[in-house]
Write a protein that holds these residues in place. Structure first.
Motif, PDB file in Angstrom:
ATOM      1  N   GLY C  51       0.810  -1.224   0.000  1.00  0.00           N
ATOM      2  CA  GLY C  51       0.000   0.000   0.000  1.00  0.00           C
ATOM      3  C   GLY C  51       0.829   1.254   0.000  1.00  0.00           C
ATOM      4  N   ALA C  53       1.542   3.390  -2.095  1.00  0.00           N
ATOM      5  CA  ALA C  53       1.070   4.578  -2.796  1.00  0.00           C
ATOM      6  C   ALA C  53      -0.026   5.308  -2.021  1.00  0.00           C
ATOM      7  N   SER C  54      -0.649   4.609  -1.069  1.00  0.00           N
ATOM      8  CA  SER C  54      -1.749   5.250  -0.352  1.00  0.00           C
ATOM      9  C   SER C  54      -1.284   5.712   1.040  1.00  0.00           C
ATOM     10  N   THR C  55      -2.148   6.412   1.695  1.00  0.00           N
ATOM     11  CA  THR C  55      -1.831   6.899   3.030  1.00  0.00           C
ATOM     12  C   THR C  55      -2.698   6.157   4.035  1.00  0.00           C
ATOM     13  N   CYS C  56      -2.152   5.931   5.203  1.00  0.00           N
ATOM     14  CA  CYS C  56      -2.838   5.095   6.166  1.00  0.00           C
ATOM     15  C   CYS C  56      -2.568   5.664   7.543  1.00  0.00           C
ATOM     16  N   THR C  57      -3.600   5.857   8.320  1.00  0.00           N
ATOM     17  CA  THR C  57      -3.414   6.572   9.583  1.00  0.00           C
ATOM     18  C   THR C  57      -3.721   5.679  10.785  1.00  0.00           C
ATOM     19  N   GLU C  66       0.747   8.565  10.774  1.00  0.00           N
ATOM     20  CA  GLU C  66       0.338   8.323   9.395  1.00  0.00           C
ATOM     21  C   GLU C  66       1.487   7.661   8.629  1.00  0.00           C
ATOM     22  N   ASP C  68       2.786   7.207   4.716  1.00  0.00           N
ATOM     23  CA  ASP C  68       2.660   7.385   3.270  1.00  0.00           C
ATOM     24  C   ASP C  68       3.933   6.846   2.626  1.00  0.00           C
ATOM     25  N   PRO C 470       6.916   5.828  -4.967  1.00  0.00           N
ATOM     26  CA  PRO C 470       5.817   6.318  -4.113  1.00  0.00           C
ATOM     27  C   PRO C 470       6.293   7.413  -3.179  1.00  0.00           C
TER      28      PRO C 470
END
Lengths: 602, 164, 479, 485, 102
Positions: C51, C53-57, C66, C68, C470
């Motif tokens: 993941g 490429a996405s952001t996750c908190t 977070e 990224d 990314p």
């Protein structure tokens, strides 16, 4: 067709397997004659098949083209004859060489490649055979043992250098539009500069092969150290034949000469002729004298070729064949005598011809050919060359006459030595040792007849000769006949005058060593100061040392100095400021902050 | 306002005195004084809890730590200090004051319109626990690091060479 | 996913908390525990990779972190190298004593670094920087010999000035924008950062402050003292990871993530980068201390990274970020090698060594990998990062920079060949006839790192696509 | 197998297979590693045979395995040039590997030796087929690092320094070249040689790339590492000089500038002058040198200069000559260095002045040496003559007569030093203690190389045809009137 | 900006600079600890200034508290190291602590 190639391939293959026979002296000694027999067979077969042409592409200009015509047959006849004689002589003499296997291999390679040179119709393929011949020469000289190695190297370097020059010339010839194939002559004018340069380069290469000045200096040295078999076969006969016939090819089929080209050729010819006459007169070694007298005729031939006149050219060709015959005969004679006397000094050979009449007579017949006596081929040749030169430059003709007179004097001296009246024990000689000398002498004497019969072959090579053809040019009595007569008389007289003052014929002309006019020049020649090769090697040594020390090695020195200098300047200073003091480091931070702020805010 | 100015002036004076005192303990006391003054300033701006922290931790704890260290290292080279810094501190102070004055005014000229605080926390607790929870974890970590660090530094050193 | 982020954030902290008790169970338990903790974080990173490429908190107790692409790159670096160093320490730390404290501090350092890359708040960034730093100060002095103490004190005393500058910068930013969160700052600064002198002043303070943490010339002076003096795994962590995260990551996050790459700052970074590259390489040439040489070379390599950032185009940033990864791998590797040598011979003096490869084959061969990678010899990873930096410099028409970058990679190879020549390659010094290869755990760690440096080069495309791009996209917002 | 698979296998077998060797060496000592290396290299060579037919038919197979964006692809091209180089290099390398079985003493570093030799060949194979500049560069550098380890094989301090020097110089040149590549990329936006065909290279990029080419191919003034590298085992020097290393620069130039970018014509004569200077200076150095391996190394520098002359002439003939030169020089110089190895084994010295009269003790070696020396000197019927001929003819065709004369003079020097060395070593009075001929496997290999040197001359049409196809595939394909008559 | 805030910034900058000056000029490690503390005081003032300017005292309070903890931990660790330094028979003169050089 196959017969033609047999002439080339069989000896070369035989040369390659020679090392296998090195443990068996008898087989080794028999090998040259066996191969010569096969070659002769091949020649006879080829005789029936003539004329024919063969061509197969190889790589680039190196098309494998071979031609058989009347002229080539004539040459082949001579080559085969020499090969037979050599083979016969080798039966006995091989064992006496320091390195017999090398000698046999080289001889075989030499004959194979010589046939290749004769038969090929492509200049570039000719070059390859030519170089193989050079290797054979190298080997045959080196077969003389350790003291011959240096001379072998010298011969190879000189030959290689001249061949490189020729390669360059050939490339330019190609570029100018010339064809590598000799069958379809595209003649290039030597007039434009590039043409002239190409011509001179090729001329030098061809002349070098024949032993022309300045590429001749190895020949006398080789005569001393290499086996007589080898010398008789290679420098004395085959080399001349190959070199001069190619020279004629160059002047006749590849280029159209202008005055400049001819002048250059004549100059080289005359220098060659005279450069060795003085040493030849005073030389005390029999083989070396023969070698020196093998050089000046080259000058004569070159001069003949330079005339660009049918007569001159044909004369050069005839002279070439005659000379090869009598000179190899003389050399076989010299070799046989030397083998018995244990020395090649004139002093030690006195009267041996009388003791071994076969050799003595053989030598005498060869002598007749050498002084161009009627009816030998030499007479016809000289007559034609004079004829040709008369058309071009009568003044040069005078010089040629002078050279011819001196040549006669030297030859007469040798004859006198061999036939001197002196009690000598009769040495035992095997037939195979004296028969070649005798046969070659006889052959030399009858060359005139052969040439007269083979005129069409000559005409094929030199072109049509006007009304009456070539025959008409020598078959008459004219002013030049008297010139020939004059040459004989003056030459023999010169010898007699010189003989008067000394105790033995061997010492004739030795007064020149002390005479103030010639002593200096002779000393220089003796110390090899005039030897182009020795001087050149010294110059090259010096030049390369300079380049090596002051350029090549300097690269590393400079690079190291730059690295060391950079180290000395940068490192210690930067190391020193890292002195471990905290305040120091903090002040860098403060200064750095100010600089960064300046950079960011400006 | 006067109190604020007074405190700030005294704070600067305390810091300068800290630099000028020869005796380390006086310097330590000057630092403590500066801390006290700072906590007063914090009070004035309503940062009560911070003020308390400043007072107890900085003025108290650090001074204690410092003094004990001084006593632990008493036999050491107390006299190494040259008088050089003190001699130049006052002249340099003028320069620093000029820089700070210029800097703060330069700053003031750009910080004219404070951005309206968005979602400003109502209380310290909310600010501390609600918005800056990450910092709480960080504090735990740094305290743990400090404790372990001090323990590690004071551990019994292994005797012997470098081979296991 | 959220759970993963939390694990990443909390595992080292919990590990450090529990370590003193676990170590009561015995040496092996402590070893296993620290390895387990690091394995957990590494596995978590790997699980997060797809993941990228996405952001996750992750939110917990008001804590907000977070992940990224950029964070993930640095997380991989921190935890990967951390794991290797932890494994290496198992055998290495024996002669220092205080195993549990050492592991705890190591875990806290990892925690601080993980925190730095996970938080999205300027002040929290500072706080976790201090967490890592405090652990680092102690670990540098861990041998309790003069060099460790001296280096640690200087490191600390310079760092506080740096953090002071950073805090002033934070104050200025806060005063200007009223917020500290990256998202808010980014919005507030959008468009106007370069024209606001206060923000640029803050930027200058950040450059100097984080520059000191990254050991950029002229703020570098602590590094050649601190890195060699620390125990080898800590040197590896410091050179491989700490200067990257504490310095480079902060700079990248601020100037590309928040400031939107103001040209003046980039110019300053470029100049500092060139200076670092040159000074580091030149001084490294004169070192006789194995680890000190490596330390100076770190300064030089940080210079490369800053050059890539200073160029500021896509290639430059990709190159710089890739170089962060590569440098972390090969410099840790080399420091661990130096540790193995020191562990067996008891000296760091290059002049006393010679031909050690004949006795320590694993160390010798792996050090060759490190050498080749740092010099930028393909197919090792270091080549590709330098290639991208050069590509960036040429694309930005910075001819001088491109040339210097190329020239100093020759220089780098020069002093590393010197190192190889004097230490590993060559005839064995009689003195070390009885030498043995380093213990197993140490060898395993270096072999893993050596293999990684080769694999990163061979499969550079996957690494670039999966990890670097990314991260770069976070900074420049799209290709 | 189709051509793609074959090409990939030719690269992969030695490159990846080499990693088996240290594993095998680690598991069990003994000669096994050597046999494995011979098997791997030999397998690669045998596979190159299958490329010759299609290559001679003029078939060009290109394919691209996308790697990273449009920037870096694993692009392979199998054309006449690649097939020629692959065949020649692997042939000589196979022979050298076989020779190593008798030469390398069984010691600690034997697995490393075979590992790196195999890796080295793998890199060469990769280089030969790659047409992406970055991959080309990668293989280029792998060869440099392989040569670093191999030159320092004997581990003497001085030797190690020389190994480092070789690595530094070649690496330094290569990174400058890399900068040149990047400049080209900045200009044309691609690293694919196929896409760069016919594009004019800028002056700066050319100079930078040439720095790499010259340092790798040891041309004056970047050549001094090559004579110094003579401290390596003779097999290695042979590998460096004959089969792989110095050929890389030549091949690189041919690939980049004859089949890719184009160089403005006004620079050709300067390039030629540099190459000629290199050939001449090193020939001078060879004439002054008394250490046999250094002499041969200088001779290599000189011959490399010659080969460059062929390439720099930018004529079809010159190009053909250069390719033939690569082959002829490879065979002959490989033979010479392996002879030197036998001599060194037999006499325990490299100083020629301490040798002499060795012909009697080692006749096969002597004859092989002479044949190879004559080939280098350009005496027919050895292959060296033809290559030299076509090179000079190429220059003449290009209109560089004066430079061609210089080349001829250099050839004279070559003849001189080559024969002189033969005389000093093998002829004359024996000096020093008793000597012996090399191990049978070594002598056999040397003899094979000598025979091949001669046979390559006799069977010239085969390589010639391939080289001609390669010349026809160049970027600028033009023939002068009457060139191939 | 109010004058109070201006004063905070002014005092903060001034104290910070004095702190840097003390760090630069003092030799005794213990005094350097004091210098670090002075630096911290300056930073606290600036932080407070920023908060006061924004009127975000609650937020700034939590930052200052955190900062104070950091500051204390730093001081403690530093003092501990100084003690060890003293025990290791090393000088407390920072200029004498310059064995690592070059």
């Amino acid at each position: 067709m196959t017969a033609m190639l047999l002439l080339i391939v069989v000896p070369i293959l035989a040369a390659l397997v020679t090392p296998l026979a090195r443990k068996n002296p008898r087989a080794l000694a028999a090998l040259p004659l066996t191969v010569a027999g096969l070659s002769t067979l091949g020649f006879l077969l080829a005789l029936g098949a003539s004329p024919l042409a063969l061509s197969s592409p190889f790589a680039g200009p190196f098309t494998l083209a071979f031609t058989l015509d009347a002229w080539r047959l004539l040459l082949l006849a001579f080559v085969c004859f020499f090969q037979l004689m050599t083979g016969m002589y080798a039966l006995r003499s091989v064992a006496g060489a320091a390195r017999p296997a090398l000698l046999v291999g080289s001889l075989l390679l030499a004959f194979g490649s010589a046939c290749g040179v004769v038969l090929t119709a492509n200049v570039f393929v000719l070059l390859i055979f030519w170089e193989m011949f050079l290797l054979a020469l190298y080997g045959s000289i080196a077969s003389g043992g350790e003291q011959a190695e240096r001379v072998a190297l010298k011969a190879l370097i000189i030959g290689g250098t001249s061949d490189f020059l020729m390669v360059m010339g050939l490339m330019m010839y190609l570029l100018l539009g010339g064809s590598p194939l000799l069958g379809q002559p595209v003649r290039i004018a030597a007039t434009p500069e590039a043409g002239l340069v190409a011509f001179v380069l090729i001329f030098l290469g061809a002349g070098a092969k024949a032993g022309m000045f300045p590429f001749h200096t190895w020949i006398p040295e080789a005569a001393e150290v290499m086996p007589a078999t080898g010398f008789a076969a290679l420098p004395a006969s085959l080399e001349k034949i190959l070199g001069i016939s190619f020279l004629i090819t160059v002047t006749n089929q590849m280029f159209i000469l202008d005055r400049r080209a001819r002048v250059i050729m004549v100059i080289f010819g005359l220098v060659t002729m005279f450069a060795v006459l003085l040493p030849a007169l005073v030389e005390r070694n029999f083989k070396k004298t023969l070698a020196l007298t093998a050089i000046s005729p080259v000058g004569f031939m070159v001069a003949g070729a330079a005339t660009s006149h049918v007569a001159g050219i044909a004369g050069a060709l005839m002279y070439m064949l005659t000379h090869a015959t009598y000179k190899s005969g003389m050399f076989f004679a010299a070799g046989a005598l030397e083998a018995k006397a244990g020395s090649a000094r004139l002093e030690d050979l006195r009267g041996l011809g009388r003791a071994v009449p076969a050799i003595g007579w053989g030598f005498a017949l060869a002598y007749l050919a050498a002084i161009s006596m009627v009816p030998t081929g030499g007479f016809m040749a000289k007559e034609l060359i004079f004829e040709g030169m008369l058309h071009r430059a009568p003044s040069v003709l005078a010089l040629l006459v002078v050279g011819a007179i001196l040549n006669v004097a030297v030859m007469t001296k040798l004859l006198a030595v061999v036939w001197e009246r002196r009690p000598v024990a009769r040495p035992a000689l095997a037939g195979c040792e004296y028969v070649p000398a005798l046969l070659l002498g006889v052959a030399a004497f009858f060359t005139g007849l052969v040439f007269a019969a083979a005129v069409p072959a000559f005409e094929l090579k030199v072109g049509p000769a006007g009304p009456g053809g070539l025959t008409a040019m020598f078959n008459h009595v004219g002013p030049l006949t008297y010139v020939s007569l004059l040459v004989w008389i003056l030459g023999i007289a010169l010898y007699l005058v010189a003989r008067e003052r000394t105790s033995s014929p061997a010492e004739a002309f030795s007064g020149l060593r002390t005479s103030p006019a010639t002593a200096g020049a002779l000393r220089l020649a003796e110390e090899k100061k005039l030897d182009w090769y020795e001087v050149g090697v010294k110059v090259v040594e010096w030049l390369t040392r300079v380049v090596f020390r002051y350029f090549e090695r300097l690269i590393d020195v400079v690079a190291d100095a730059i690295v060391a200098g950079g180290k000395a300047v940068s490192g210690p200073a930067l190391s020193a400021v890292h002195n471990g003091v905290y305040g120091n480091y903090l002040s860098w931070v403060v200064v750095g902050l100010i600089v960064v702020l300046a950079l960011v805010l400006m | 306002m006067t109190l604020l100015v007074g405190c700030l002036v005294l704070l600067v004076v305390a810091v300068v005195l800290l630099g000028l005192f020869r005796d380390l303990l006086y310097s330590a006391l000057a630092l403590a004084a500066a801390s006290v003054l700072l906590s007063v300033v914090l009070f004035q701006f309503g940062a009560n809890i911070a003020a308390v922290f400043e007072l107890s931790v900085c003025a108290g704890l650090i001074t204690v730590l410092f003094v004990s260290t001084v006593s632990l290292t008493k036999d050491s080279d107390q006299g190494v200090e040259s008088r050089l810094p003190a001699r130049f501190l006052l002249p340099m102070l003028v320069v620093f004051a000029a820089v700070a004055y210029g800097g703060s005014h330069w700053l003031a000229s750009y910080l004219t319109a404070p951005a309206p605080p968005v979602g400003a926390p109502a209380s310290f607790a909310e600010a501390f626990w609600g918005q800056r929870g990450t910092d709480v974890l960080g504090q735990v970590a740094i305290i743990l690091a400090g404790v372990l660090g001090v323990l590690a530094v004071f551990r019994a050193k292994l005797a012997g060479g470098h081979h296991d | 996913m959220e759970g993963l982020v939390g694990t990443l954030f909390l595992t080292p902290l919990v590990g450090a908390l529990l370590m003193p008790w676990v170590s009561k169970l015995g040496r092996r338990a402590a070893d296993a525990f620290v390895t387990l903790a690091m394995v957990v974080t590494v596995v978590t990173c790997l699980l997060l990779l797809p993941g990228a490429a996405s952001t996750c908190t992750f939110e917990w107790l008001g804590a907000h972190v977070e992940v990224d692409g950029l964070s993930l790159l640095f997380l991989v670096v921190v935890n990967g190298v951390g794991l290797c160093c932890a494994v290496y320490s198992i055998d290495y730390i024996g002669h220092y004593g205080g195993r549990a404290k050492f592991f705890s501090l190591l875990l806290l350092m990892v925690m601080g670094l993980n925190g730095m890359v996970l938080v999205r708040d300027l002040f929290s960034l500072y706080l976790f920087l201090e967490v890592a730093s405090v652990a680092a100060y102690v670990l540098v002095a861990y041998n309790l010999e003069f060099d460790g103490i001296e280096a640690s004190l200087k490191y600390l005393l310079l760092s506080v000035v740096a953090t002071g500058m950073v805090l002033i910068g934070i104050s200025l930013i806060l005063a200007t924008t009223g917020t500290l969160g990256f998202a808010g700052l980014r919005a507030a600064l959008a468009g106007g950062a370069a024209s606001n002198p206060v923000l640029m002043l803050a930027a200058g303070l950040f450059v100097a402050g984080f520059g000191l943490k990254a050991a950029v010339v002229p703020f570098h002076a602590w590094l050649p003292d601190a890195h060699p003096s620390a125990p080898a795994p800590i040197s590896a962590m410091l050179s491989g990871v700490v200067i990257k995260v504490a310095g480079v990551y902060a700079l990248v996050r601020l100037f590309f993530g928040v400031y939107a790459a103001p040209p003046h700052v980039l110019r300053a970074l470029l100049i500092l980068g060139l200076l670092s590259m040159v000074v580091g390489a030149v001084v490294a040439y004169f070192q006789t201390d194995f680890k000190r040489l490596l330390a100076y070379s770190s300064i030089s390599q940080i210079g490369y990274i800053l050059i890539g950032l200073g160029i500021g185009n896509w290639f430059g940033i990709v190159g710089a970020l890739f170089h962060v990864l590569n440098h972390a791998i090969f410099k840790s590797l080399l420091f661990l090698n130096s540790g193995a040598v020191q562990y067996r011979t008891g000296t760091r003096d290059i002049r006393e060594m010679g031909g050690l490869e004949n006795r320590m084959r694993v160390t010798g061969v792996t050090s060759v990998f490190g050498t080749l990678s740092i010099a930028g010899v393909p197919p090792f990873g270091g080549f590709f990062s330098k290639l991208f930096i050069i590509l960036g410099a040429v694309a930005a028409k910075q001819w001088v920079v491109a040339f210097l970058t190329v020239f100093f990679s020759i220089f780098t190879l020069g002093y590393f060949l010197y190192l190889q020549r004097r230490v590993f390659f060559g005839k064995l010094n009689e003195k070390w006839n009885e030498l043995k290869e380093a213990p197993a755990a140490m060898s395993v760690a270096v072999v893993v790192l050596a293999a990684t440096t080769l694999l990163v080069g061979v499969f550079f495309d996957s690494v670039l696509r999966g990890l670097i791009e990314p991260a770069a996209r976070v900074l420049v917002g799209g290709n | 197998m189709d051509l793609q698979t074959t090409a990939l296998a030719i690269i992969a077998v030695p490159l990846l297979g080499s990693f088996l060797i240290p594993v095998v060496g680690w598991m069990r000592k003994g000669k096994l590693t050597g046999y494995l290396a011979v098997a791997l290299i030999g397998a690669a060579h045998l596979m190159t045979w299958t490329l010759l037919g299609p290559a001679r038919a003029g078939q060009v197979t290109s394919f691209k395995i996308p790697f990273y964006g449009d920037l870096i692809n694993l692009s392979l091209t199998i054309d006449a040039l690649a097939a020629f180089m692959a065949f020649t290099s692997s042939l000589i390398a196979t022979l050298i590997a076989i020779y190593s079985l008798g030469y390398i003493e069984h010691g600690d570093h034997e697995p490393e030796y075979y590992f790196i030799v195999t890796l080295f060949l793998g890199a060469m194979m990769g280089l030969v087929f790659s047409t992406n500049i970055i991959f080309l560069y990668t293989f280029w550098e792998i060869s440099a690092l392989a040569c670093w380890r191999l030159i320092g094989y004997f581990r003497e301090p001085d030797y190690i320094w020389k190994a480092d020097k070789a690595f530094l110089v070649t690496f330094g040149g290569a990174v400058l070249m890399l900068l040149g590549f990047v400049l080209v990329y900045a200009q044309y936006g691609t690293f694919e040689i196929a896409d760069l065909r016919g594009k004019t290279v800028s002056a700066v990029a050319l100079v930078l790339i040439l720095a790499g080419v010259f340092s790798k191919s040891a041309s004056v003034p970047l050549h001094t590492w090559l004579p110094d590298a003579g401290v390596a085992p003779s097999t290695i020097t042979s590998l460096l000089h004959a089969a792989i290393l110095v050929k890389i620069g030549l091949y690189g130039f041919a690939r980049l500038f004859c089949n890719g970018l184009s160089i403005p014509p006004q620079w050709h004569k300067w390039l030629l002058a540099v190459a000629l200077g290199s050939a001449f200076v090193s020939a001078c150095a060879a004439l002054q040198e008394t250490n046999i391996k250094r002499l041969l190394a200088f001779s290599t520098v000189s011959q490399i200069g010659y080969t460059f002359l062929g390439l720099f002439a930018f004529t079809a003939t010159g190009y053909v000559g250069a390719l033939l030169y690569i082959m002829a020089h490879g065979l002959a110089k490989g033979g010479l260095f392996l002879c030197a190895g036998i001599i060194e084994h037999g006499t325990h010295t490299k100083d020629m002045t301490k040798m002499g009269g060795l012909f009697k003790k080692m006749p096969v070696t002597a004859v092989a040496y002479l044949v190879c020396a004559l080939s280098i000197a350009g005496i027919p019927p050895m292959a060296g003559f033809f290559s030299k001929y076509f090179v000079i003819q190429g220059m003449v065709n290009g209109g560089y007569h004066y430079l061609a004369v210089g080349a001829i003079l250099t050839a004279v020097l070559t003849l001189l030093y080559m024969l002189r060395s033969f005389h000093t070593i093998f002829l004359g009075q024996p000096r020093g203690e008793s000597h012996h001929e090399g191990a049978p496997v070594m002598v056999t290999v040397v003899a094979i190389l000598a025979v091949m040197t001669v046979l390559a001359g006799f069977f010239l049409p085969m390589p010639f045809a391939l080289a001609k196809v390669a010349a026809a595939q160049r970027t600028i394909f033009y023939t002068l009137a009457g060139l191939w008559r | 900006m109010t004058e109070a805030v201006l004063g905070l910034f002014f005092a903060g900058f001034l104290v910070f600079l004095v702190g840097v000056y003390l760090l630069l000029s003092y030799r005794n490690l213990l005094r350097l600890v004091l210098g670090v503390e002075v630096l911290a005081k300056g930073v606290t003032l600036v932080l407070l200034g920023a908060g006061a300017h924004l009127g975000m005292t609650t937020l700034i309070q939590s930052l200052i508290v955190t900062f104070i903890i950091v500051e204390t931990i730093l001081a403690a660790v530093m003092l501990a190291i100084i003690v060890v330094c003293h025990r290791t028979n090393l000088s407390l003169d920072v200029r004498m602590l310059s064995r690592l050089r070059g």
